[in-house]
Write an enzyme that holds these catalytic residues in place. Structure first.
Site, PDB file in Angstrom:
ATOM      1  N   SER A  50      90.318  53.454  38.114  1.00  0.00           N
ATOM      2  CA  SER A  50      89.653  52.149  38.010  1.00  0.00           C
ATOM      3  C   SER A  50      88.414  52.125  38.896  1.00  0.00           C
ATOM      4  O   SER A  50      88.207  53.004  39.727  1.00  0.00           O
ATOM      5  CB  SER A  50      90.605  51.053  38.456  1.00  0.00           C
ATOM      6  OG  SER A  50      90.767  51.129  39.864  1.00  0.00           O
ATOM      7  N   LYS A  51      87.652  51.068  38.729  1.00  0.00           N
ATOM      8  CA  LYS A  51      86.449  50.904  39.536  1.00  0.00           C
ATOM      9  C   LYS A  51      86.824  50.831  41.010  1.00  0.00           C
ATOM     10  O   LYS A  51      86.144  51.371  41.868  1.00  0.00           O
ATOM     11  CB  LYS A  51      85.737  49.629  39.090  1.00  0.00           C
ATOM     12  CG  LYS A  51      84.567  49.284  39.957  1.00  0.00           C
ATOM     13  CD  LYS A  51      83.772  48.147  39.385  1.00  0.00           C
ATOM     14  CE  LYS A  51      83.067  47.304  40.413  1.00  0.00           C
ATOM     15  NZ  LYS A  51      83.107  47.701  41.784  1.00  0.00           N
TER      16      LYS A  51
END
Ligand code: GLU
Length: 507
Positions: A258-259
């Site tokens: 994920s970011k």
């Protein structure tokens, strides 16, 4: 072969999305097929301005090109689903006519009430399905007159009628046979009350109308596929082949990348810089970090695909040649930023210096560094090229050029100076100042000659000169450093050095 990349413009394109686009692109090019970009923007609540432009810019930067799409047009235009609204409604109604779908009129409150009721009766996560639908307000349960009346009011959705007691089986090109029983499926909404289709309907209708032969997408869409398979059956359309690509995992393997993971571990998860239009938050991209598009593409190709030969470095043309779905694995691919850097480094070494000059000049200027000619810049790049993995490292590793060393040196470095040479340095300065032609060969000959006449090994001479000229203990070839610094600057730096070290009282 016709393939498509069908992103939703809900934000910047994740690096995993770039990989999906890349695999589609490689196959289309390999098989002389067509590659379509389709923007799946039917969920207006999640629409983010600028996302579509970002997606196109990012893929263009990577060298991933399309044959059809909103930016270039094509025989199946329009390519934005929001502009194809009427098409989907027509097909949703067709399914009602065929008995594969029905109208439903339940309000949010009624749906909530149903969930509560069935939960209380012991059902886990109740859904609108073969059991519950008969308790709800829809065209299967209400008398025909009431259905007509409610339809006239215009507030309805169309739901898919999942058949009872069926095993839905399909072949996935990467995973093999997948089988799901219809009792695990719910009656998904196909057409929303605002007349917009849901993802499932729009996706299947468009894949059919656009002649898509291979649906190649991320693993997160695997659970939707049984419904899509039933939709093809309901429409009596030929089904495309399916391939679901493995997830991109965090470096530790613990879940989807994920970011947040990128932020925590210090690497980008987006191809280009992205500024969130609502929060103003800026996320860095691979381009801004100093990756080359060919490095990113090569690294992404390896995330889930294994070439048949023992080789890791490929240009995009070589990837087109080598790539095949058979060698894509089912298992999630762990992201490894160090590996990405290494792959980029191999590409950086192969880039002609003239192109690097073009890429580096704006970075050089943005840092406010002193003006430098193309000729000097190429020399500096040549010096730094072997060691640098990312573009900014080319600038950082020639710091000696734009930052003269500061004296005194640390005591540890002072300990590495050769006293005999330091004492004799004024004579070296004279010789260097008088050197006729300032070439690497002449510089090398001068240094070797003087070292020999002093009876000093080069192993003692070079480190002292390097410290005097750059303040560093190691780096690129010293003869090249002397050459690129230029006669005037070399003399100036050595004079400053002598001012500090040459007049020290003897002990
Ligand atoms: N719109 C979906 C996405 O955002 C497309 C999935 C598919 O390729 O079917 O990824």
């Amino acid at each position: 072969m016709v393939v498509r990349f069908a992103p939703s413009p809900t934000g910047p394109l994740h690096i995993g999305g770039v990989r999906t686009a890349l695999y589609n692109y490689l196959l289309a090019r390999k098989h002389g097929g067509r590659f379509i970009l389709r923007i799946e923007d039917t969920d207006q609540t999640r629409y983010v301005p600028g996302a579509e432009e970002y997606i196109i810019e990012a893929l263009t930067w990577c060298g991933i090109t399309f044959d059809e799409g909103p930016h270039i047009g094509g025989p199946h235009a329009p390519y934005r689903q929001s502009e194809r609204k009427a098409i989907y409604a027509q097909y949703a109604h067709l399914l009602v006519e065929k008995g594969w779908a029905y109208y439903a009129f339940d309000t949010e409150e009624e749906l909530e009430e149903m969930r509560r009721r069935f939960e209380a009766a012991g059902m886990v996560a109740p859904q609108y399905n073969a059991i519950t639908r008969s308790y709800m307000k829809n065209s299967l349960t209400l008398p025909p007159e009431e259905v007509q009346e409610r339809l006239q009011n215009g507030k309805y959705v169309i739901r898919f009628l999942v058949p009872r007691g069926r095993e839905v089986r399909f072949y996935d090109e990467i995973r093999g046979w997948v089988s799901v029983h219809t009792k695990e499926m719910d009656d998904k909404v196909l057409l929303k009350s605002d007349g917009m289709p849901t993802y499932h309907l729009a996706n299947v209708v468009d894949d059919h109308l656009m002649g898509v032969t291979h649906v190649i997408r991320g693993e997160e869409w695997l659970p939707s596929t049984p419904l899509h398979v039933l939709l093809y059956e309901a429409f009596e359309w030929e089904m495309p082949k399916f391939a679901h690509l493995p997830l991109l995992l965090r470096p530790d393997g613990g879940g989807k990348l994920s970011k947040r993971d990128g932020d925590q571990l210090g690497f980008p998860v987006f191809p280009l810089r992205w500024r969130d239009p609502s929060t103003g938050e800026v996320s860095e991209g691979y381009r801004e970090r100093g990756f080359l598009p060919e490095g990113v593409v090569n690294y992404l190709a390896l995330l889930g695909w294994h070439p048949s030969e023992n080789r890791e470095i490929f240009t995009i043309e070589e990837l087109i040649e080598a790539f095949s779905l058979e060698r894509v694995s089912k298992a999630g691919a762990r992201f490894d930023f160090e590996k990405a850097r290494w792959v980029n480094q191999q590409h950086l070494r192969a880039v002609p210096t003239a192109r690097l000059v073009e890429l580096i000049r704006p970075l050089w200027e943005a840092r406010g560094l002193p003006p430098v000619s193309d000729e000097k810049l190429s020399m500096l790049i040549e010096l730094a090229k072997e060691r640098a993995a990312l573009l900014p490292e080319l600038i950082e590793s020639v710091r000696f050029y734009y930052e003269a060393p500061t004296f005194p040196l640390s005591s540890e470095r002072e300990g590495k100076l050769n006293p005999a040479l330091v004492e004799n340095l004024s004579e070296w300065i004279v010789a260097l100042r008088e050197l006729q032609s300032w070439t690497v060969e002449n510089i090398e000959a001068l240094v070797k000659h003087r070292a020999k006449s002093m009876g000093l090994p080069l192993g003692k001479v070079l480190p002292t000169l390097r410290l005097a000229l750059t303040g560093e203990e190691s780096g690129a070839s010293l003869y090249h450093i002397i050459h690129v610094l230029g006669q005037g600057e070399v003399v100036r730096r050595l004079e400053r050095f002598v001012e500090v070290y040459g007049v020290r009282p003897r002990v």
